[in-house]
Each structure stands twice: as C-alpha cells, then as structure tokens.
Enzyme design. Sequence first.
Site, PDB file in Angstrom:
ATOM      1  N   GLU A  99     -24.564  31.975  -8.314  1.00  0.00           N
ATOM      2  CA  GLU A  99     -23.379  32.034  -7.468  1.00  0.00           C
ATOM      3  C   GLU A  99     -22.219  31.234  -8.089  1.00  0.00           C
ATOM      4  O   GLU A  99     -22.418  30.132  -8.581  1.00  0.00           O
ATOM      5  CB  GLU A  99     -23.730  31.484  -6.085  1.00  0.00           C
ATOM      6  CG  GLU A  99     -24.993  32.141  -5.523  1.00  0.00           C
ATOM      7  CD  GLU A  99     -25.547  31.431  -4.284  1.00  0.00           C
ATOM      8  OE1 GLU A  99     -24.774  30.806  -3.546  1.00  0.00           O
ATOM      9  OE2 GLU A  99     -26.775  31.496  -4.072  1.00  0.00           O
ATOM     10  N   HIS A 148     -21.572  34.745  -3.651  1.00  0.00           N
ATOM     11  CA  HIS A 148     -23.012  34.445  -3.530  1.00  0.00           C
ATOM     12  C   HIS A 148     -23.838  35.633  -4.046  1.00  0.00           C
ATOM     13  O   HIS A 148     -24.556  36.282  -3.296  1.00  0.00           O
ATOM     14  CB  HIS A 148     -23.269  34.195  -2.042  1.00  0.00           C
ATOM     15  CG  HIS A 148     -24.622  33.716  -1.665  1.00  0.00           C
ATOM     16  ND1 HIS A 148     -25.796  34.330  -2.062  1.00  0.00           N
ATOM     17  CD2 HIS A 148     -25.000  32.684  -0.872  1.00  0.00           C
ATOM     18  CE1 HIS A 148     -26.816  33.690  -1.531  1.00  0.00           C
ATOM     19  NE2 HIS A 148     -26.362  32.681  -0.812  1.00  0.00           N
TER      20      HIS A 148
HETATM   21  C1  BG6 Z   1     -27.658  29.693  -0.738  1.00  0.00           C
HETATM   22  C2  BG6 Z   1     -27.903  28.344  -0.140  1.00  0.00           C
HETATM   23  O1  BG6 Z   1     -26.431  29.711  -1.375  1.00  0.00           O
HETATM   24  O2  BG6 Z   1     -27.677  30.665   0.305  1.00  0.00           O
HETATM   25  C3  BG6 Z   1     -29.250  28.382   0.584  1.00  0.00           C
HETATM   26  O3  BG6 Z   1     -27.873  27.356  -1.139  1.00  0.00           O
HETATM   27  C4  BG6 Z   1     -29.261  29.488   1.620  1.00  0.00           C
HETATM   28  O4  BG6 Z   1     -29.490  27.122   1.179  1.00  0.00           O
HETATM   29  C5  BG6 Z   1     -28.920  30.786   0.949  1.00  0.00           C
HETATM   30  O5  BG6 Z   1     -30.547  29.565   2.211  1.00  0.00           O
HETATM   31  C6  BG6 Z   1     -28.876  32.001   1.876  1.00  0.00           C
HETATM   32  O6  BG6 Z   1     -28.035  31.777   2.930  1.00  0.00           O
HETATM   33  P1  BG6 Z   1     -27.890  32.844   4.096  1.00  0.00           P
HETATM   34  O7  BG6 Z   1     -27.012  32.196   5.129  1.00  0.00           O
HETATM   35  O8  BG6 Z   1     -27.273  34.065   3.508  1.00  0.00           O
HETATM   36  O9  BG6 Z   1     -29.292  33.137   4.594  1.00  0.00           O
END
Ligand code: BG6
Length: 300
Positions: free
Chosen positions: A273, A170
């Site tokens: 990602e 991510h």
């Molecule tokens: C992204 C998702 O990959 O990650 C989003 O598609 C999400 O929906 C974002 O808000 C961040 O996630 P987190 O859990 O790290 O706040």
Amino acid sequence: MPDLEHLNHHFAIPGHIDFVGGPGGLIHARINNTLASAEIALQGAHIFNWHPHGEAPVLWLSEAARFEPGEAIRGGVPICWPWFGLHEQDAALPPHGFARTVMWKVATTEALPDGGTRIVFMLTQEQTPPGFWPHAFTLSYSVTVGSELAMELGTHNTGDTPFAISEGLHTYFTIGDIAEMEIRGLKGCTYVDKADELKRKVEADPLIITAEVDRVYLDTTSACRIEDRKLNRRIRIAKHGSQSTVVWNPWSEKAEIMGDMGVNGYRSMVCVETVNALDNALTVAPGETHMLRAIYSVEP
Ligand code: BG6
C-alpha cells in the site's frame, strides 16, 4: 445515484470507456482499450480490476467481495482517506476513513495518444457523511489505464484552516501463491508491527510471508517489487508523495473471521500500500494541494 444515461452521454468514449450497472446495483466505469481493461466502481472510485492485455489480472478481487451500497469492496484499490487505519480519537468512526464507501463524481474522461484511457473523479465536502470530518476540501483522483496503471490522489484544502490527514492506496495484488513470492525494496526500513503490539523493528530483505503480516514501513519513498515465482512475473510499485508503505496479509485465521476473503483467498493476495500514516501523517495548509501517486507495472 448517478444516472447511467447521463454518464454515458457525457463521459463515454467509444473504444475506451463506458458506464454500466454491476453487482449490487453499483455503477462502474468499464474501460477497454488496446492496452488493458479495467473496472472502477463510482462508489469509492474503487478500481476493482486492471488487466493488461496478455497478462494475468494484476489486482486481486476476493471471490466473496461484497458489492453493496456503503460497504468497502474487498480487493482492488480501496482509497483510505482522510485517515488511514483506525481514527485516532474516535474508534466509532469507520477504519480507513469514508472515501472508499461514498459516491464520487466523474469529472473528465480522456483517450490518450498512447492508447491509454484516463478518468478523473472528484469528491468534495458535500459528500462527507455528517459528523465525520469538518473540513472543506476537494479530492481529485486521476486513474490512467494502459500497460501501466497510474493513480494520483490530490487533496486540496479549500478552507481557511490547515487540516491533518493520513491516507493510502490500499492495493490488493494477485499472486500465484503466498509461499512462492517475496517483496523487495524495504531493506533496512523501520516498521511498526501492527501484528506484534506496535513494536518498531527493522526489515531484512526480501520480505517472505509465512504468517499474518501487518506492517507500516516509515520514511520510505522507494519502489517495491513483488517477485512472483509461480506466475513468473514481477509487479513493480513505484510512488511519489508517499513516505510510508504498508504490507498486509491477514493469513488464515483472521481471513476466516473477516468473512469476505473467500476460501483460501489469503494465499493468492498481498497488499502493498502507498501510504502516509503514523509518523508520516501530513498537514495540508489552506489553498495547498498534496499529491499522492502510485504507478504499477508488470515485468516478466
Ligand atoms: C491494512 C491495515 O492496511 O488494512 C490492517 O494495516 C487492516 O490493520 C487492513 O486489517 C484491512 O482493513 P479493512 O478495514 O479493509 O478490513
């Protein structure tokens, strides 16, 4: 908590890598070789800095990132595993799984002939928080730090029944300004728009971001490029073993609610990602290994 002395004794390599205590008491691997520097927290095997020498840092790290035991770090390369996004059956389980918040073990470190440094992390069922996931597995994560940054996440099924996973690297990338960048490589892809009632749409090219974007592009194995006019560079994101690409920027309102994005942080980051999610979730058979790979490089 692993012992710093033990880690340095077994895995430090002069001119390449050592281990230090950092913010919030989290131990991280500190890499500095002739090509680049990088920092990787043992919690989550979370790369939170990659800085090729002579370049601006490539990974974005929020000025308000929390470095706390059990908390996900806002920035760098969080590992989403064994589910990506919300858990499908149990919304009480943490989004994006548990791999990003548990302690990983260091398996090997290596100085490479081209001047780069490799570190391999491991995670097994023993580190799974109770009640989160019943399967026997070994997860290996190899990170190669050089003029490119290469990651390989290997999911090995050590049990005797198949299991299903979704997963993602991510990654938060640093950009000069959200108004002066575009993303290429997704033309014609169908995506699930998480910011618009999960509607399925088709991407035009290039992708320009002017509001919240939260999209899962399906059935795409293509590399993407972030074209950054302000920093005058292009970041190339190549991948293997990944059928989905997610692009995410929370924009101002959501960033404010999140609380760890920093002041106007959303303007200097974009997540591109490397993922297998939704229609592209996969099953790993007993004895088999699935590899997810991403390689980042920077061009002027
Ligand atoms: C992204 C998702 O990959 O990650 C989003 O598609 C999400 O929906 C974002 O808000 C961040 O996630 P987190 O859990 O790290 O706040």
